[in-house]
Every structure is written in C-alpha cells, then in structure tokens.
Scaffold this motif. Structure first.
Motif, PDB file in Angstrom:
ATOM      1  N   VAL A 107       0.577  -1.259  -0.071  1.00  9.15           N
ATOM      2  CA  VAL A 107       0.050  -0.098  -0.013  1.00  9.15           C
ATOM      3  C   VAL A 107       0.881   1.155  -0.008  1.00  9.15           C
ATOM      4  N   ALA A 108       1.820   1.127   0.897  1.00  9.41           N
ATOM      5  CA  ALA A 108       2.756   2.566   0.921  1.00  9.41           C
ATOM      6  C   ALA A 108       3.470   2.919  -0.330  1.00  9.41           C
ATOM      7  N   GLU A 109       3.949   1.722  -1.173  1.00  8.12           N
ATOM      8  CA  GLU A 109       4.423   2.071  -2.393  1.00  8.12           C
ATOM      9  C   GLU A 109       3.645   2.378  -3.399  1.00  8.12           C
ATOM     10  N   ARG A 110       2.367   2.209  -3.552  1.00 11.55           N
ATOM     11  CA  ARG A 110       1.325   2.960  -4.302  1.00 11.55           C
ATOM     12  C   ARG A 110       0.771   4.034  -3.548  1.00 11.55           C
ATOM     13  N   HIS A 111       0.604   4.285  -2.727  1.00 13.18           N
ATOM     14  CA  HIS A 111      -0.050   5.619  -2.180  1.00 13.18           C
ATOM     15  C   HIS A 111       0.799   6.318  -0.976  1.00 13.18           C
ATOM     16  N   PRO A 112       2.106   6.917  -1.354  1.00 12.79           N
ATOM     17  CA  PRO A 112       2.985   7.408  -0.676  1.00 12.79           C
ATOM     18  C   PRO A 112       2.367   8.734   0.115  1.00 12.79           C
ATOM     19  N   SER A 113       1.338   9.654  -0.594  1.00 13.09           N
ATOM     20  CA  SER A 113       0.976  10.395   0.118  1.00 13.09           C
ATOM     21  C   SER A 113      -0.176  10.161   1.404  1.00 13.09           C
ATOM     22  N   LEU A 114      -0.779   9.102   1.155  1.00 14.07           N
ATOM     23  CA  LEU A 114      -1.390   8.720   2.354  1.00 14.07           C
ATOM     24  C   LEU A 114      -0.414   8.307   3.655  1.00 14.07           C
ATOM     25  N   ILE A 115       0.676   7.751   3.339  1.00 16.20           N
ATOM     26  CA  ILE A 115       1.352   7.463   4.440  1.00 16.20           C
ATOM     27  C   ILE A 115       1.997   8.815   5.083  1.00 16.20           C
ATOM     28  N   ARG A 116       1.970   9.857   4.198  1.00 16.26           N
ATOM     29  CA  ARG A 116       2.591  11.147   4.764  1.00 16.26           C
ATOM     30  C   ARG A 116       1.450  11.815   5.520  1.00 16.26           C
ATOM     31  N   ARG A 117       0.160  11.813   5.293  1.00 20.20           N
ATOM     32  CA  ARG A 117      -0.872  12.163   6.044  1.00 20.20           C
ATOM     33  C   ARG A 117      -0.943  11.304   7.264  1.00 20.20           C
ATOM     34  N   ILE A 118      -0.590  10.281   7.224  1.00 25.97           N
ATOM     35  CA  ILE A 118      -0.999   9.372   8.634  1.00 25.97           C
ATOM     36  C   ILE A 118       0.320   9.938   9.745  1.00 25.97           C
ATOM     37  N   LEU A 119       1.369  10.389   9.059  1.00 26.05           N
ATOM     38  CA  LEU A 119       2.387  10.768   9.797  1.00 26.05           C
ATOM     39  C   LEU A 119       2.228  12.156  10.375  1.00 26.05           C
ATOM     40  N   ALA A 120       1.434  13.012   9.413  1.00 20.81           N
ATOM     41  CA  ALA A 120       1.286  14.296   9.710  1.00 20.81           C
ATOM     42  C   ALA A 120       0.161  14.529  10.882  1.00 20.81           C
ATOM     43  N   GLY A 121      -0.636  13.362  11.041  1.00 20.82           N
ATOM     44  CA  GLY A 121      -1.517  13.367  12.016  1.00 20.82           C
ATOM     45  C   GLY A 121      -0.932  12.888  13.394  1.00 20.82           C
ATOM     46  N   GLY A 122       0.231  13.047  13.461  1.00 16.84           N
ATOM     47  CA  GLY A 122       0.710  12.516  14.664  1.00 16.84           C
ATOM     48  C   GLY A 122       0.758  10.850  15.219  1.00 16.84           C
ATOM     49  N   HIS A 123       0.393  10.230  14.123  1.00 20.81           N
ATOM     50  CA  HIS A 123       0.381   8.596  14.313  1.00 20.81           C
ATOM     51  C   HIS A 123       1.507   7.976  14.229  1.00 20.81           C
ATOM     52  N   GLU A 124       1.711   6.775  14.626  1.00 22.59           N
ATOM     53  CA  GLU A 124       2.845   5.918  14.563  1.00 22.59           C
ATOM     54  C   GLU A 124       2.531   5.093  13.169  1.00 22.59           C
ATOM     55  N   LEU A 125       3.708   5.147  12.492  1.00 25.91           N
ATOM     56  CA  LEU A 125       3.601   4.076  11.213  1.00 25.91           C
ATOM     57  C   LEU A 125       4.491   2.887  11.477  1.00 25.91           C
ATOM     58  N   ALA A 126       3.681   1.883  11.473  1.00 28.80           N
ATOM     59  CA  ALA A 126       4.240   0.644  11.561  1.00 28.80           C
ATOM     60  C   ALA A 126       4.075  -0.561  10.461  1.00 28.80           C
ATOM     61  N   SER A 127       4.531  -1.539  10.521  1.00 29.61           N
ATOM     62  CA  SER A 127       4.801  -2.540   9.472  1.00 29.61           C
ATOM     63  C   SER A 127       3.604  -3.498   9.809  1.00 29.61           C
ATOM     64  N   HIS A 128       2.860  -3.939   8.522  1.00 31.46           N
ATOM     65  CA  HIS A 128       1.929  -5.102   8.343  1.00 31.46           C
ATOM     66  C   HIS A 128       2.616  -5.957   7.586  1.00 31.46           C
ATOM     67  N   GLY A 129       3.860  -5.899   7.324  1.00 31.68           N
ATOM     68  CA  GLY A 129       4.351  -6.960   6.206  1.00 31.68           C
ATOM     69  C   GLY A 129       4.224  -6.240   4.975  1.00 31.68           C
ATOM     70  N   TYR A 130       4.689  -6.804   3.868  1.00 31.91           N
ATOM     71  CA  TYR A 130       4.750  -6.051   2.212  1.00 31.91           C
ATOM     72  C   TYR A 130       3.669  -6.737   1.860  1.00 31.91           C
ATOM     73  N   GLY A 131       3.418  -8.095   1.393  1.00 35.70           N
ATOM     74  CA  GLY A 131       2.350  -8.595   0.703  1.00 35.70           C
ATOM     75  C   GLY A 131       1.079  -9.095   1.279  1.00 35.70           C
ATOM     76  N   HIS A 132       0.803  -9.126   2.712  1.00 35.01           N
ATOM     77  CA  HIS A 132      -0.174  -9.706   3.402  1.00 35.01           C
ATOM     78  C   HIS A 132      -0.298 -11.219   3.257  1.00 35.01           C
ATOM     79  N   GLU A 133       0.968 -11.810   3.608  1.00 36.54           N
ATOM     80  CA  GLU A 133       0.927 -13.390   3.386  1.00 36.54           C
ATOM     81  C   GLU A 133       0.873 -13.966   4.838  1.00 36.54           C
ATOM     82  N   ARG A 134       0.540 -14.800   4.941  1.00 35.77           N
ATOM     83  CA  ARG A 134       0.540 -15.514   6.382  1.00 35.77           C
ATOM     84  C   ARG A 134       1.868 -16.028   6.731  1.00 35.77           C
ATOM     85  N   VAL A 135       2.379 -15.747   7.957  1.00 29.28           N
ATOM     86  CA  VAL A 135       3.730 -16.079   8.138  1.00 29.28           C
ATOM     87  C   VAL A 135       3.726 -17.379   8.328  1.00 29.28           C
TER      88      VAL A 135
END
Length: 289
Positions: free
Chosen positions: A61-89
């Motif tokens: 998601v971050a690769e395709r929507h970088p402006s969304l990532i910046r809005r998340i951070l601009a709101g004072g939120h923590e950015l964390a990882s859900h993995g890259y491709g949503h594959e079961r570990v």
C-alpha cells in the motif's frame, strides 16, 4: 482513566484473508483501490476525537499511495509494518518472512522518513507453536516489537496458551504485545476489535473492555481495518458463505461505533502506551509528531 492502545491494519478490501481463495494477488493492481478514501475516513475520526494511533501498514500500500503515508504521519500517528504482501507468516516460512518484513520496513521508512519499530502479522499468523523463529527474525531485521499474537482459539488463527500480557517469547527476539482478551470462566474471550467488535453488541464490548481495564495490569489493544468503515465496497459472491458473513456484517454501523469507542475510553499509540514494555522513551511519540 487508563489509556489503551488504538491500532489500524492498513490493507485494501481485496487483500483480506477472507478472499484469499477467490482473489488472486496477481490481480490486485487491476482492482479498484479504496484504501486511501477509507483510511482518510479513519484519520478524520481520530482527528475529531483527538486520538493518535498506530497504523500497521502494508508495504504494498505504501508503495502505491505514498501521500497517504505522509498524511498518517502528519496526524501524529505511529507508522508500523503489516508486512509487504499480506502473506501468512506460518505459511511462507522463515526465509520468505525475513524478505517480506525487510522489504516492508525499507519501503515504509523510505516513504515516511521515520524509523519503523512495530510489526503486526497478517491474520495474527505468529504464535509460539507455529513460528518459533519469528520474533528472533524481527529483532535481527531491526524491529522493536510485535503485536501479532491473539491468545484465543479460532479456526483461522490464535494461540490460546500464549501469555496475555506483554512478554518476550525468546530472549533474543522482540517483545510481543498480544491482542487483548478477557479471562472468563477459564477461557480467553476476544476483546480487541476487528470482526468481533462488529458482530457483538456495543454495550457488551464496552463492558468487557472496562473490566479488562479494571482487572488487568496492562492496557488493552484495539484494532480494526479501513475497509471495515466502507459499506459500499464490492461484494465477493464467490467467497464462502462464512467468509462473506464475517467480512460484510456490521460495516454500515462500524464508523459510528468506532467514534463512540474513541470517546468512551482513552487511547494512544502503541509505541507510547507500551513504551515501558518496548523499551523506548515515553516521549518518542511526542518527538515523532
């Protein structure tokens, strides 16, 4: 009032486990994305309630929507990882897991310009009996904590015998912040959000979380997905009946329920609420914002 941890698993409607058998990941880029509008809706809910949260975000998601990532951070939120491709570990194994979390961390840090400390496994597919190597691999790849274990019994996930509070499964691994459960009649009952929150009466969930706050030594953790506030999303009629029931039930009422929850309890980011367990200064969230 005890401050609980609020979190969002940022993935699009076509990436969910419920549809894994009917939507090929090779088709993801050809499907209409809704994650940006839905996450913006979530950001508006948080802004209206004055809440900062942790957004466990797919690198895809971050690769395709970088402006969304910046809005998340601009709101004072923590950015964390859900993995890259949503594959079961528990399906992909340790080598592919390492590659996945390394790629996600790099994408998220390059996009947001902030260090990524946290990780949440897709479909809570980490557990002491199924992925004993996962917490060590996370530490080796530079993560500081995981919030991936759900101490319940479920047909798709769960580690009912796992500790219910913050713990370090392996001495050389990251700390685990498990999803919140209520201990009742000798069983762990889910009290962390997601589909359970949509299916159960709101008053029952509120009572359960208040009991957790009154009886447990650690704050609760709540989670939901941006697609859960989107009743207008496409219907996958080819999915199994149970999957459709779990995915679509309660979507229309989810946003107002979340808004009510935000005001009934006190909330914060995982890296702030659980700073002592993670080993990071409580002021980290303030500095990052």
């Amino acid at each position: 009032m005890i401050r609980n941890a609020m979190s969002v698993d940022v993935e699009d409607w076509f990436q969910v486990q419920a549809f894994a058998g009917v939507i090929d990941r090779a088709d993801w880029d050809r499907l209409a994305p809704r994650v940006v509008a839905n996450t913006d809706h979530v950001l508006d809910l948080f802004a209206g309630a004055g809440v900062r949260a942790t957004f466990f975000t797919l690198g895809w998601v971050a690769e395709r929507h970088p402006s969304l990532i910046r809005r998340i951070l601009a709101g004072g939120h923590e950015l964390a990882s859900h993995g890259y491709g949503h594959e079961r570990v528990d399906v992909i194994g340790s080598d592919a897991f390492r590659a996945d979390i390394r790629r996600a961390k790099r994408v998220l840090e390059d996009t947001g310009g902030r260090e990524i400390l946290g990780y949440r496994a897709p479909t809570f597919s980490i557990g002491p009996g199924i992925t004993p190597w996962a917490h060590r691999v996370l530490a080796e790849e530079g993560y500081r904590y995981s919030s991936s274990v759900f101490p319940i019994r479920h047909d798709l996930y769960g580690s009912p015998d796992a500790p219910r509070g913050p713990h370090r499964p392996w001495p050389d691994g990251v700390v685990e912040l498990p999803m919140t459960t209520l201990r009742s009649f000798g069983r762990n009952l889910p009290c962390a959000g997601g589909g359970w929150f949509r299916l159960l009466p709101y008053a029952l969930f509120r009572t359960a979380l208040r009991r957790v706050n009154a009886t447990e030594p650690h704050p609760g953790i709540f989670y939901f997905h941006p697609w859960e506030v989107d009743p207008g999303q496409p219907r996958m009629h080819a999915a199994p009946r149970l999957s459709r029931f779990r995915h679509y039930t309660g979507l229309a009422s989810m946003a107002p329920r979340v808004d009510r929850l935000l005001r009934d309890f006190s909330w914060g980011r995982l890296d702030d609420v659980h700073a002592a367990a993670i080993g990071t200064p409580p002021s980290l969230a303030a500095r990052a914002a």
